[in-house]
Structure formats: structure tokens, C-alpha cells
Write a protein that holds these residues in place. Sequence first.
Motif, PDB file in Angstrom:
ATOM      1  N   GLU A 215       0.808  -1.187   0.000  1.00 18.92           N
ATOM      2  CA  GLU A 215       0.000   0.000   0.000  1.00 18.92           C
ATOM      3  C   GLU A 215       0.848   1.245   0.000  1.00 18.92           C
ATOM      4  OE1 GLU A 215      -1.464  -1.107   3.636  1.00 18.92           O
ATOM      5  OE2 GLU A 215      -2.795  -2.636   2.872  1.00 18.92           O
ATOM      6  N   ASN A 216       2.146   1.071  -0.310  1.00 23.68           N
ATOM      7  CA  ASN A 216       3.070   2.187  -0.180  1.00 23.68           C
ATOM      8  C   ASN A 216       2.965   2.778   1.217  1.00 23.68           C
ATOM      9  OD1 ASN A 216       5.085   3.990  -0.862  1.00 23.68           O
ATOM     10  ND2 ASN A 216       3.675   5.470  -1.766  1.00 23.68           N
ATOM     11  N   GLU A 217       2.797   1.920   2.199  1.00 26.51           N
ATOM     12  CA  GLU A 217       2.802   2.305   3.604  1.00 26.51           C
ATOM     13  C   GLU A 217       3.766   1.382   4.328  1.00 26.51           C
ATOM     14  OE1 GLU A 217      -1.932   3.531   3.580  1.00 26.51           O
ATOM     15  OE2 GLU A 217      -1.205   2.003   4.965  1.00 26.51           O
ATOM     16  N   GLY A 218       4.217   1.816   5.480  1.00 28.20           N
ATOM     17  CA  GLY A 218       5.196   1.017   6.202  1.00 28.20           C
ATOM     18  C   GLY A 218       4.698   0.616   7.577  1.00 28.20           C
ATOM     19  N   ASP A 219       5.032  -0.587   7.976  1.00 28.78           N
ATOM     20  CA  ASP A 219       4.734  -1.074   9.319  1.00 28.78           C
ATOM     21  C   ASP A 219       6.032  -1.312  10.074  1.00 28.78           C
ATOM     22  OD1 ASP A 219       1.723  -3.095   9.264  1.00 28.78           O
ATOM     23  OD2 ASP A 219       2.198  -1.288   8.158  1.00 28.78           O
ATOM     24  N   ILE A 220       6.043  -1.006  11.349  1.00 29.55           N
ATOM     25  CA  ILE A 220       7.096  -1.506  12.226  1.00 29.55           C
ATOM     26  C   ILE A 220       6.652  -2.874  12.696  1.00 29.55           C
ATOM     27  CG2 ILE A 220       8.124  -1.259  14.515  1.00 29.55           C
ATOM     28  CD1 ILE A 220       8.286   1.636  14.157  1.00 29.55           C
ATOM     29  N   ILE A 221       7.549  -3.859  12.654  1.00 29.07           N
ATOM     30  CA  ILE A 221       7.217  -5.212  13.105  1.00 29.07           C
ATOM     31  C   ILE A 221       8.252  -5.664  14.118  1.00 29.07           C
ATOM     32  CG2 ILE A 221       6.835  -7.609  12.433  1.00 29.07           C
ATOM     33  CD1 ILE A 221       6.139  -6.655   9.639  1.00 29.07           C
ATOM     34  N   ILE A 222       7.770  -6.166  15.250  1.00 22.25           N
ATOM     35  CA  ILE A 222       8.649  -6.728  16.269  1.00 22.25           C
ATOM     36  C   ILE A 222       8.132  -8.111  16.629  1.00 22.25           C
ATOM     37  CG2 ILE A 222       7.320  -5.644  18.139  1.00 22.25           C
ATOM     38  CD1 ILE A 222       9.853  -5.493  19.796  1.00 22.25           C
ATOM     39  N   SER A 223       9.036  -9.021  16.905  1.00 28.04           N
ATOM     40  CA  SER A 223       8.623 -10.349  17.350  1.00 28.04           C
ATOM     41  C   SER A 223       7.783 -10.213  18.611  1.00 28.04           C
ATOM     42  CB  SER A 223       9.858 -11.211  17.638  1.00 28.04           C
ATOM     43  OG  SER A 223       9.476 -12.417  18.273  1.00 28.04           O
TER      44      SER A 223
ATOM     45  N   ARG B 183      12.052   5.059   4.913  1.00 26.46           N
ATOM     46  CA  ARG B 183      13.505   4.912   4.797  1.00 26.46           C
ATOM     47  C   ARG B 183      14.218   5.847   5.767  1.00 26.46           C
ATOM     48  NH1 ARG B 183      16.682   1.063   3.693  1.00 26.46           N
ATOM     49  NH2 ARG B 183      17.121   1.638   5.848  1.00 26.46           N
ATOM     50  N   GLY B 184      13.746   7.086   5.859  1.00 24.51           N
ATOM     51  CA  GLY B 184      14.348   8.026   6.789  1.00 24.51           C
ATOM     52  C   GLY B 184      14.164   7.603   8.236  1.00 24.51           C
ATOM     53  N   PHE B 185      12.986   7.076   8.573  1.00 21.45           N
ATOM     54  CA  PHE B 185      12.722   6.612   9.937  1.00 21.45           C
ATOM     55  C   PHE B 185      13.638   5.440  10.284  1.00 21.45           C
ATOM     56  CE2 PHE B 185      10.607   4.001  13.099  1.00 21.45           C
ATOM     57  CZ  PHE B 185      10.084   4.920  13.999  1.00 21.45           C
TER      58      PHE B 185
ATOM     59  N   MET C 186       0.149   9.315   6.578  1.00 24.05           N
ATOM     60  CA  MET C 186       0.782   8.009   6.515  1.00 24.05           C
ATOM     61  C   MET C 186       2.223   8.133   6.020  1.00 24.05           C
ATOM     62  SD  MET C 186      -1.488   6.035   7.696  1.00 24.05           S
ATOM     63  CE  MET C 186      -0.478   4.572   7.476  1.00 24.05           C
ATOM     64  N   ALA C 187       3.126   7.399   6.636  1.00 26.48           N
ATOM     65  CA  ALA C 187       4.524   7.385   6.203  1.00 26.48           C
ATOM     66  C   ALA C 187       4.645   6.530   4.941  1.00 26.48           C
ATOM     67  CB  ALA C 187       5.411   6.839   7.309  1.00 26.48           C
ATOM     68  N   ARG C 188       5.119   7.132   3.857  1.00 27.64           N
ATOM     69  CA  ARG C 188       5.323   6.418   2.604  1.00 27.64           C
ATOM     70  C   ARG C 188       6.766   5.918   2.529  1.00 27.64           C
ATOM     71  NH1 ARG C 188       0.084   5.493   1.909  1.00 27.64           N
ATOM     72  NH2 ARG C 188      -1.123   7.413   1.834  1.00 27.64           N
ATOM     73  N   ARG C 189       7.142   5.404   1.354  1.00 28.68           N
ATOM     74  CA  ARG C 189       8.435   4.718   1.236  1.00 28.68           C
ATOM     75  C   ARG C 189       9.603   5.568   1.722  1.00 28.68           C
ATOM     76  NH1 ARG C 189      11.102   3.745  -4.506  1.00 28.68           N
ATOM     77  NH2 ARG C 189      11.393   5.977  -4.126  1.00 28.68           N
TER      78      ARG C 189
ATOM     79  N   CYS D 276       2.629  -2.230  13.749  1.00 30.59           N
ATOM     80  CA  CYS D 276       2.065  -0.901  13.970  1.00 30.59           C
ATOM     81  C   CYS D 276       2.403  -0.053  12.756  1.00 30.59           C
ATOM     82  CB  CYS D 276       2.638  -0.272  15.238  1.00 30.59           C
ATOM     83  SG  CYS D 276       1.944   1.359  15.613  1.00 30.59           S
ATOM     84  N   GLU D 277       1.398   0.527  12.117  1.00 29.61           N
ATOM     85  CA  GLU D 277       1.645   1.335  10.936  1.00 29.61           C
ATOM     86  C   GLU D 277       2.301   2.657  11.315  1.00 29.61           C
ATOM     87  OE1 GLU D 277      -1.422   1.826   8.126  1.00 29.61           O
ATOM     88  OE2 GLU D 277      -1.748  -0.326   7.867  1.00 29.61           O
ATOM     89  N   LEU D 278       3.194   3.112  10.443  1.00 30.64           N
ATOM     90  CA  LEU D 278       3.929   4.339  10.687  1.00 30.64           C
ATOM     91  C   LEU D 278       3.165   5.554  10.153  1.00 30.64           C
ATOM     92  CD1 LEU D 278       7.611   3.423   9.739  1.00 30.64           C
ATOM     93  CD2 LEU D 278       6.789   4.136  11.975  1.00 30.64           C
ATOM     94  N   VAL D 279       3.135   6.606  10.959  1.00 32.41           N
ATOM     95  CA  VAL D 279       2.604   7.889  10.494  1.00 32.41           C
ATOM     96  C   VAL D 279       3.678   8.938  10.698  1.00 32.41           C
ATOM     97  CG1 VAL D 279       0.200   7.312  10.984  1.00 32.41           C
ATOM     98  CG2 VAL D 279       1.582   8.423  12.744  1.00 32.41           C
ATOM     99  N   ASN D 280       3.580  10.013   9.924  1.00 32.00           N
ATOM    100  CA  ASN D 280       4.548  11.096  10.026  1.00 32.00           C
ATOM    101  C   ASN D 280       4.233  12.000  11.212  1.00 32.00           C
ATOM    102  OD1 ASN D 280       6.147  10.506   7.660  1.00 32.00           O
ATOM    103  ND2 ASN D 280       4.397  11.176   6.437  1.00 32.00           N
TER     104      ASN D 280
END
Length: 220
Positions: free
Chosen positions: A56-64, A192-194, A185-188, A174-178
Amino acid sequence: MAQGTMPEHHAPTKVNGDCNGSNDPTWLPNQVKAVALRTTSSFDTVKESLDAFARENEGDIIISASQCSVEAMAGYICISHPEERLNELEIPMMILNNQERHKTAYTITVDYRHGTTTGISAHDRSLTVRKLVDSTSTASDFTQQGGVLERKGHTETGVDLCAHTNQPLGGVLCELVNDDVFGTMARRDDCRGFADRWGLKMISVEVLVQYRESRNNAIS
């Protein structure tokens, strides 16, 4: 991240023998002091990302899920789970006729029954996700209030990352927001910067799928 190991800059800060002041054997990312500026945006390799683990051109943070501490717990999260584990815990789908446009397979929500109150606090949510991947937990340990494995999406990727790094099959997303006025929504490029700022690895769903398929072909 293999067998629960982590890169040096992700190692937990110990306070009186505990990690980050809690009793959870987990870690938090530390902000990278000198971030090299990129001229173009790019993904990290799957090998780098698995060694360091955390459409979705959106990013998620993923942790075990097994490493999700109170401190690491984000805002509104979901946990990805294999269908077999959901069946073991008797957690049903939220709806039978899924009309969500990406067909994300959400289940009903659950809370861990023991040592929690409203289920809303970071303590309650982090305890619940850790217990969901605890092999000793059973259906009776949860009160019922999501997702799994057919699509190529972020939810399934959470399970795949854990599988490839020999961890219990459950990833917290958890989806990333700016950090802007509108909370966009944080895009590609934002992602990358995050990732660079916090020393995290960044891959795409498609790259991980290709990696998995190449490994399967090599084995067969």
C-alpha cells in the motif's frame, strides 16, 4: 535476528540487572547519532533484515511478539498469527464475509486473562501479545473481545519474519505515520528516513516473498 540475538545498537539498556527498567528480556531501538544522508531511497537486503530482525506504499514496524516489552509497545497494534495457532486458541474471524479491500484476515480481539485489567494499557497489551505466542498458553487464558496467511501483505510478513529467524510465530505490527500536523501516513521515503534514524532494517513484502520462494526452490 536469529535465535533472539540482536545487533549491538539494539541491545537493551540494563538498569539494576533489568532491561530498560523492566523485567522483560526485550530491547528498544536507540536513535542513531550520525545518520548518513541518502541520495536515493532503497530497501535493505533480506539477509541484512533477518540478521537484524526486528503494497500500500505504507510502512509497518514489526517486532517479534515474544520480545515485545511494555516500553516497546506502540499505539494501535495488531498481531499476526498462523491459522493453526488461532485454531488452537479458539480465536475466530471477526467477520465471515470479509469485504475489506485488501482482504486482511482480522480476528476478534482478545486480552490475556491473568494480570490485566482493561486490556488497553501498554502493560496489558504487551503481556497479551507475549502470551499469544507462549506455547504453554491455552484458549482459556484469553478473554475474547487479528490475521493470517493467504495474502502477500504486512500481516503475513510478520509471521514470515519470525519463521525465518526461529522465533515464536507472531509479529506485532504498527503502521507508521509522520510527525506532522495531519498525522499523514509514512510512505516509502518517509519509512527509509525513519529506519535510518533508528538503526532499523527496511524491506518490502515483495522482496521477502521472492526470498522465501528462492529458498523453497533451492530446497526442492
